[in-house]
Design a protein around this motif. Structure first.
Motif, mmCIF file in Angstrom:
data_model
loop_
_atom_site.group_PDB
_atom_site.id
_atom_site.type_symbol
_atom_site.label_atom_id
_atom_site.label_comp_id
_atom_site.label_asym_id
_atom_site.label_seq_id
_atom_site.Cartn_x
_atom_site.Cartn_y
_atom_site.Cartn_z
ATOM 1 N N ALA A 56 -0.858 -9.957 -26.838
ATOM 2 C CA ALA A 56 -2.058 -9.821 -26.003
ATOM 3 C C ALA A 56 -1.693 -9.788 -24.522
ATOM 4 O O ALA A 56 -2.297 -9.036 -23.737
ATOM 5 N N ALA A 57 -0.706 -10.602 -24.147
ATOM 6 C CA ALA A 57 -0.364 -10.707 -22.725
ATOM 7 C C ALA A 57 0.105 -9.372 -22.135
ATOM 8 O O ALA A 57 -0.398 -8.959 -21.069
ATOM 9 N N PRO A 58 1.044 -8.652 -22.781
ATOM 10 C CA PRO A 58 1.442 -7.354 -22.217
ATOM 11 C C PRO A 58 0.294 -6.357 -22.150
ATOM 12 O O PRO A 58 0.221 -5.529 -21.236
ATOM 13 N N LEU A 59 -0.617 -6.473 -23.108
ATOM 14 C CA LEU A 59 -1.772 -5.578 -23.116
ATOM 15 C C LEU A 59 -2.624 -5.797 -21.865
ATOM 16 O O LEU A 59 -3.106 -4.850 -21.233
ATOM 17 N N VAL A 60 -2.787 -7.071 -21.507
ATOM 18 C CA VAL A 60 -3.584 -7.397 -20.319
ATOM 19 C C VAL A 60 -2.871 -6.936 -19.051
ATOM 20 O O VAL A 60 -3.506 -6.436 -18.117
ATOM 21 N N VAL A 61 -1.556 -7.078 -19.032
ATOM 22 C CA VAL A 61 -0.799 -6.601 -17.854
ATOM 23 C C VAL A 61 -0.985 -5.091 -17.706
ATOM 24 O O VAL A 61 -1.204 -4.583 -16.593
ATOM 25 N N ALA A 62 -0.937 -4.378 -18.827
ATOM 26 C CA ALA A 62 -1.155 -2.926 -18.776
ATOM 27 C C ALA A 62 -2.564 -2.611 -18.287
ATOM 28 O O ALA A 62 -2.770 -1.683 -17.477
ATOM 29 N N ALA A 63 -3.544 -3.396 -18.753
ATOM 30 C CA ALA A 63 -4.929 -3.179 -18.311
ATOM 31 C C ALA A 63 -5.061 -3.447 -16.814
ATOM 32 O O ALA A 63 -5.799 -2.739 -16.110
ATOM 33 N N LEU A 64 -4.341 -4.462 -16.331
ATOM 34 C CA LEU A 64 -4.366 -4.758 -14.892
ATOM 35 C C LEU A 64 -3.811 -3.589 -14.083
ATOM 36 O O LEU A 64 -4.355 -3.224 -13.042
ATOM 37 N N LEU A 65 -2.720 -3.007 -14.579
ATOM 38 C CA LEU A 65 -2.132 -1.856 -13.886
ATOM 39 C C LEU A 65 -3.113 -0.689 -13.844
ATOM 40 O O LEU A 65 -3.299 -0.047 -12.808
ATOM 41 N N CYS A 66 -3.763 -0.441 -14.995
ATOM 42 C CA CYS A 66 -4.752 0.647 -15.046
ATOM 43 C C CYS A 66 -5.900 0.353 -14.082
ATOM 44 O O CYS A 66 -6.392 1.259 -13.385
ATOM 45 N N GLY A 67 -6.340 -0.904 -14.055
ATOM 46 C CA GLY A 67 -7.425 -1.285 -13.155
ATOM 47 C C GLY A 67 -7.037 -1.090 -11.700
ATOM 48 O O GLY A 67 -7.840 -0.600 -10.891
ATOM 49 N N ALA A 68 -5.801 -1.439 -11.372
ATOM 50 C CA ALA A 68 -5.335 -1.278 -9.985
ATOM 51 C C ALA A 68 -5.274 0.204 -9.619
ATOM 52 O O ALA A 68 -5.656 0.600 -8.513
#
Lengths: 78, 188
Positions: A56-68
């Motif tokens: 789950a954690a890497p998925l959230v990091v990827a989502a953060l990158l997309c959000g940025a």
């Protein structure tokens, strides 16, 4: 507001949809939209919640990158 | 002896069938809950045959369809709460919440008619201003969902059941984000 047969489309505020057939058609469309949204979001969150922490954690990091990237759109001069 | 046993079994089966039939008949609805159309139908003389009954039912349904709006959909349970929240005539939607309609703004009748026609054709029930506000709300709630997911997954998740439950809580901001976004796109 479709649940009560109302609409707010003409700039005069909420008003009753006088044509009951139209009110029912809009209500059916709204209900389909709500159900589809619920299924989509519920399914995605259920999968996300079921994942182990390590995945789950890497998925959230990827989502953060997309959000940025989304937030910075049109702000970076090319 | 065998005949007696068979007769007893048949009698028992018949009694059971009668009991089942009686229990499966739906009780009549109270008169107060019957619609005006239904009451008119009750007052009419009984039709001669099934075909006439079907014709009466069809005509009744058509009449009711043209004059009555009755919500019997999956979200009809929301109705009692709508007036409490303030979703009623005389209010205007502002980010899905009701505010008092600005009485100083006068919209020409021709514009009202044109906007209603356009909304009817597209099967939409909110105007362009409200759609823009909902799109903004969708983006805002998406940011909230991202912040919540970050906190729940990277900071609060201990790898146990609590972590899974916390991540399940993402459903609230994500539903609002997706709901407002789709609402803005569809005009509903």
């Amino acid at each position: 507001v479709a649940q009560a047969g109302l609409w707010d489309v003409d700039g005069t505020g909420l008003a009753e949809i006088e044509d009951a057939t139209l009110a029912r058609a809009i209500l059916a469309k709204v209900n389909r939209m709500n159900m589809a949204t619920g299924v989509r979001v519920g399914g995605a969150v259920a999968v996300f919640a079921a994942l182990p922490h390590a995945q789950a954690a890497p998925l959230v990091v990827a989502a953060l990158l997309c959000g940025a990237l989304y937030a910075s759109r049109d702000k970076i001069p090319t | 002896m065998t005949r007696v046993a068979v007769a007893v079994i048949l009698a028992a089966l018949a009694t059971a069938a009668e009991g089942f039939r009686a229990s499966s008949v739906r009780p009549a609805r109270p008169l107060a809950r019957r619609s005006a159309t239904h009451m008119r139908l009750l007052a009419r003389p009984a039709p001669a045959d099934d075909e006439a009954k079907a014709a009466v039912a069809t005509a009744s349904a058509a009449t009711q369809a043209a004059t009555d709006f009755r919500n019997d959909g999956a979200f009809a349970w929301m109705l009692p709460y709508m007036e409490v929240i303030g979703w009623k005539p005389g209010q205007t939607l502002y980010g899905a919440m009701p505010v008092h309609t600005d009485a100083t703004v006068v919209v020409p009748p021709a514009a009202v008619a044109a906007r209603r026609d356009a909304a009817a054709e597209a099967l939409q029930n909110i105007g362009s201003d409200e759609r823009a506000r909902r799109a903004q709300l969708g983006t805002a709630f998406a940011a909230v969902a991202l912040v919540y997911a970050t906190w729940a997954s990277l900071l609060a998740d201990d790898g146990g059941l609590t972590g899974h439950l916390l991540r399940l809580g993402l459903v609230v901001p994500l539903f609002l984000a997706e709901g407002f976004q789709v609402s803005a796109e569809e005009g509903l």
